[in-house]
Design a protein around this motif. Structure first.
Motif, mmCIF file in Angstrom:
data_model
loop_
_atom_site.group_PDB
_atom_site.id
_atom_site.type_symbol
_atom_site.label_atom_id
_atom_site.label_comp_id
_atom_site.label_asym_id
_atom_site.label_seq_id
_atom_site.Cartn_x
_atom_site.Cartn_y
_atom_site.Cartn_z
ATOM 1 N N LEU A 193 0.754 -1.338 -0.108
ATOM 2 C CA LEU A 193 0.067 -0.213 -0.198
ATOM 3 C C LEU A 193 0.867 1.324 -0.040
ATOM 4 C CD1 LEU A 193 -2.807 -0.988 2.442
ATOM 5 C CD2 LEU A 193 -2.903 -0.876 0.138
ATOM 6 N N GLN A 194 1.970 1.136 0.853
ATOM 7 C CA GLN A 194 2.891 2.168 0.540
ATOM 8 C C GLN A 194 3.559 2.410 -0.754
ATOM 9 O OE1 GLN A 194 5.457 4.016 4.369
ATOM 10 N NE2 GLN A 194 6.807 2.562 3.420
ATOM 11 N N LEU A 195 4.005 1.361 -1.264
ATOM 12 C CA LEU A 195 4.678 1.621 -2.692
ATOM 13 C C LEU A 195 3.805 2.109 -3.622
ATOM 14 C CD1 LEU A 195 6.599 -1.909 -2.868
ATOM 15 C CD2 LEU A 195 7.633 0.688 -2.613
ATOM 16 N N GLN A 196 2.526 1.915 -3.181
ATOM 17 C CA GLN A 196 1.415 2.510 -4.358
ATOM 18 C C GLN A 196 1.200 3.932 -3.947
ATOM 19 O OE1 GLN A 196 -1.024 -1.070 -3.693
ATOM 20 N NE2 GLN A 196 -1.449 -1.228 -5.854
ATOM 21 N N GLY A 197 1.416 4.388 -2.902
ATOM 22 C CA GLY A 197 1.107 5.920 -2.370
ATOM 23 C C GLY A 197 0.057 6.101 -1.847
ATOM 24 N N PHE A 198 -0.790 4.862 -1.248
ATOM 25 C CA PHE A 198 -1.969 4.982 -0.598
ATOM 26 C C PHE A 198 -1.700 5.144 0.811
ATOM 27 C CE2 PHE A 198 -3.443 1.758 -3.947
ATOM 28 C CZ PHE A 198 -3.461 2.680 -5.129
ATOM 29 N N ILE A 199 -0.850 4.839 1.626
ATOM 30 C CA ILE A 199 -0.522 5.108 2.923
ATOM 31 C C ILE A 199 0.918 5.414 3.086
ATOM 32 C CG2 ILE A 199 -2.231 3.462 3.747
ATOM 33 C CD1 ILE A 199 -0.225 1.791 4.699
ATOM 34 N N ASP A 200 1.215 5.913 4.269
ATOM 35 C CA ASP A 200 2.681 6.094 4.607
ATOM 36 C C ASP A 200 2.843 5.642 5.908
ATOM 37 O OD1 ASP A 200 5.368 7.053 4.461
ATOM 38 O OD2 ASP A 200 4.996 8.793 5.546
ATOM 39 N N TYR A 201 3.856 5.031 6.274
ATOM 40 C CA TYR A 201 3.973 4.612 7.864
ATOM 41 C C TYR A 201 5.477 4.610 8.197
ATOM 42 C CZ TYR A 201 5.518 0.011 6.042
ATOM 43 O OH TYR A 201 6.367 -1.061 5.340
ATOM 44 N N LYS A 202 5.597 4.984 9.468
ATOM 45 C CA LYS A 202 6.860 4.711 10.250
ATOM 46 C C LYS A 202 6.203 4.017 11.393
ATOM 47 C CE LYS A 202 8.251 9.506 8.607
ATOM 48 N NZ LYS A 202 8.629 10.765 8.968
ATOM 49 N N ARG A 203 7.307 3.764 12.178
ATOM 50 C CA ARG A 203 6.963 2.634 13.193
ATOM 51 C C ARG A 203 5.859 3.571 14.248
ATOM 52 N NH1 ARG A 203 8.233 -1.838 15.380
ATOM 53 N NH2 ARG A 203 8.110 -2.071 17.774
ATOM 54 N N GLY A 204 4.748 2.633 14.526
ATOM 55 C CA GLY A 204 3.864 3.071 15.376
ATOM 56 C C GLY A 204 2.988 4.238 14.758
ATOM 57 N N HIS A 205 3.187 4.629 13.287
ATOM 58 C CA HIS A 205 2.058 5.453 13.020
ATOM 59 C C HIS A 205 1.835 5.169 11.457
ATOM 60 C CE1 HIS A 205 3.179 8.429 16.207
ATOM 61 N NE2 HIS A 205 4.370 8.007 16.010
ATOM 62 N N ILE A 206 0.463 5.363 11.117
ATOM 63 C CA ILE A 206 0.231 5.109 9.652
ATOM 64 C C ILE A 206 -0.598 6.030 9.324
ATOM 65 C CG2 ILE A 206 -1.106 3.495 8.244
ATOM 66 C CD1 ILE A 206 -0.611 1.042 10.012
ATOM 67 N N LYS A 207 -0.429 6.599 8.280
ATOM 68 C CA LYS A 207 -1.161 7.918 7.462
ATOM 69 C C LYS A 207 -1.697 7.462 6.462
ATOM 70 C CE LYS A 207 -0.634 12.818 6.372
ATOM 71 N NZ LYS A 207 0.256 13.816 6.415
ATOM 72 N N ILE A 208 -3.117 7.869 6.309
ATOM 73 C CA ILE A 208 -3.963 7.338 4.919
ATOM 74 C C ILE A 208 -3.760 8.548 4.027
ATOM 75 C CG2 ILE A 208 -6.076 7.204 3.808
ATOM 76 C CD1 ILE A 208 -7.184 5.745 6.755
ATOM 77 N N LEU A 209 -3.089 8.218 2.814
ATOM 78 C CA LEU A 209 -2.770 9.496 1.855
ATOM 79 C C LEU A 209 -3.774 9.312 0.681
ATOM 80 C CD1 LEU A 209 1.020 8.754 1.453
ATOM 81 C CD2 LEU A 209 -0.043 10.595 2.923
ATOM 82 N N ASN A 210 -4.195 8.198 0.276
ATOM 83 C CA ASN A 210 -5.376 8.058 -0.660
ATOM 84 C C ASN A 210 -6.577 7.199 -0.283
ATOM 85 O OD1 ASN A 210 -6.885 7.494 -3.028
ATOM 86 N ND2 ASN A 210 -5.088 7.839 -4.176
ATOM 87 N N ARG A 211 -7.527 7.918 0.419
ATOM 88 C CA ARG A 211 -8.757 7.163 1.149
ATOM 89 C C ARG A 211 -9.425 6.359 0.009
ATOM 90 N NH1 ARG A 211 -11.797 7.253 5.393
ATOM 91 N NH2 ARG A 211 -13.871 6.430 5.091
ATOM 92 N N LYS A 212 -9.578 7.114 -1.280
ATOM 93 C CA LYS A 212 -10.518 6.471 -2.154
ATOM 94 C C LYS A 212 -10.082 5.037 -2.537
ATOM 95 C CE LYS A 212 -12.684 10.706 -4.141
ATOM 96 N NZ LYS A 212 -13.046 11.670 -5.464
ATOM 97 N N GLN A 213 -8.422 5.208 -2.797
ATOM 98 C CA GLN A 213 -8.076 3.823 -3.368
ATOM 99 C C GLN A 213 -8.230 2.647 -2.146
ATOM 100 O OE1 GLN A 213 -6.785 2.878 -6.106
ATOM 101 N NE2 GLN A 213 -7.239 4.968 -6.982
ATOM 102 N N LEU A 214 -8.028 3.085 -1.010
ATOM 103 C CA LEU A 214 -8.262 2.341 0.197
ATOM 104 C C LEU A 214 -9.687 1.621 -0.024
ATOM 105 C CD1 LEU A 214 -6.407 3.504 3.379
ATOM 106 C CD2 LEU A 214 -5.611 1.969 1.614
ATOM 107 N N GLU A 215 -10.455 2.547 -0.180
ATOM 108 C CA GLU A 215 -12.100 2.288 -0.289
ATOM 109 C C GLU A 215 -12.227 1.002 -1.405
ATOM 110 O OE1 GLU A 215 -14.557 5.551 -0.506
ATOM 111 O OE2 GLU A 215 -14.023 6.157 1.511
ATOM 112 N N GLN A 216 -11.496 1.339 -2.683
ATOM 113 C CA GLN A 216 -11.710 0.437 -3.579
ATOM 114 C C GLN A 216 -11.016 -1.102 -3.437
ATOM 115 O OE1 GLN A 216 -10.234 1.962 -7.181
ATOM 116 N NE2 GLN A 216 -11.594 4.059 -6.911
ATOM 117 N N LEU A 217 -9.868 -1.207 -2.431
ATOM 118 C CA LEU A 217 -9.176 -2.328 -2.292
ATOM 119 C C LEU A 217 -9.989 -3.015 -1.104
ATOM 120 C CD1 LEU A 217 -5.462 -0.980 -2.523
ATOM 121 C CD2 LEU A 217 -6.647 -2.605 -3.954
#
Length: 229
Positions: A193-217
């Motif tokens: 998901l991160q490689l596709q640019g849909f989320i970004d994460y560091k240890r202990g934190h996940i940020k949603i970057l593309n909500r529409k794509q997550l909804e599709q998946l």
């Protein structure tokens, strides 16, 4: 008193008539619930009916061998501890705070009194319990039939909705424990998901970057539970 009632974000409590809210508040208290706090254990008495205001609460089913799985995620549109109304003195699930926040607490004795004696209280409580039951059944089926990536997308969307934030403070290990899968499976799905640019994460934190794509998946479970609002 009036100020607290007007600002209460719990949808169940806020839906009650103002006069009833005032009567209920005489026996309730507002409490700050930190992340990780256990509200009640499996096979333990439920002492309060909780009305989440900013917190998110997980209901977790535990097996005898120590394995466990999240079966419901409760937020400001829910109550926690609804097993009280069935006459059950003990919970079959563990209730644990995922995201810190406040909640209104009603003592079990008072909750039972109002449930049995006030229709305007009883009806929304029953509706909330029915929604939670539907969520539990949906999550059980989701865990059985859908891929880890679908489950992860569903989980991220659901929690983001409930905390009203694109950033979720959680580790891969914690998500894996809640979904009942291996941590490596969550890490692999999150990496894709991160490689596709849909989320970004560091240890202990996940940020949603593309909500529409997550909804599709995500699987249909998220849409079936929440798309109607």
């Amino acid at each position: 008193m009036e100020r607290l009632i007007e600002q209460t974000p719990n949808q169940i409590f806020s839906s009650l008539p103002a006069a009833l809210q005032r009567r209920l508040m005489t026996s309730m208290k507002q409490s700050q619930l930190p992340a990780g706090k256990i509200l009640f254990e499996s096979q333990e008495a439920i002492n309060y009916l909780y009305f989440p205001m900013g917190c998110v609460i997980n209901l977790i089913f535990e097996l005898d061998d120590g394995d466990e799985i999240q079966v419901a995620c409760l937020g400001a549109e829910d109550i926690c501890g609804g097993a009280l109304i069935s006459g059950s003195k003990k919970s079959q699930l563990r209730a644990e705070v995922l995201h810190a926040g406040t909640a209104l607490l009603m003592p079990a004795k008072e909750a039972l009194y109002w449930f049995h004696n006030e229709r305007e209280f009883r009806v929304p409580i029953l509706k909330s319990c029915s929604r939670i039951e539907h969520q539990i059944m949906t999550k059980v089926a989701c865990n059985r039939f859908h891929t880890i990536q679908q489950q992860l997308c569903f989980w991220l969307l659901e929690v983001s909705d409930k905390i009203q934030n694109k950033v979720i403070d959680v580790t891969h290990e914690h998500i894996a424990g809640l979904l009942g899968v291996r941590r490596e499976g969550i890490s692999e799905a999150a990496h894709k998901l991160q490689l596709q640019g849909f989320i970004d994460y560091k240890r202990g934190h996940i940020k949603i970057l593309n909500r529409k794509q997550l909804e599709q998946l995500s699987c249909e479970c998220y849409h079936n539970l929440y798309s109607s609002g």
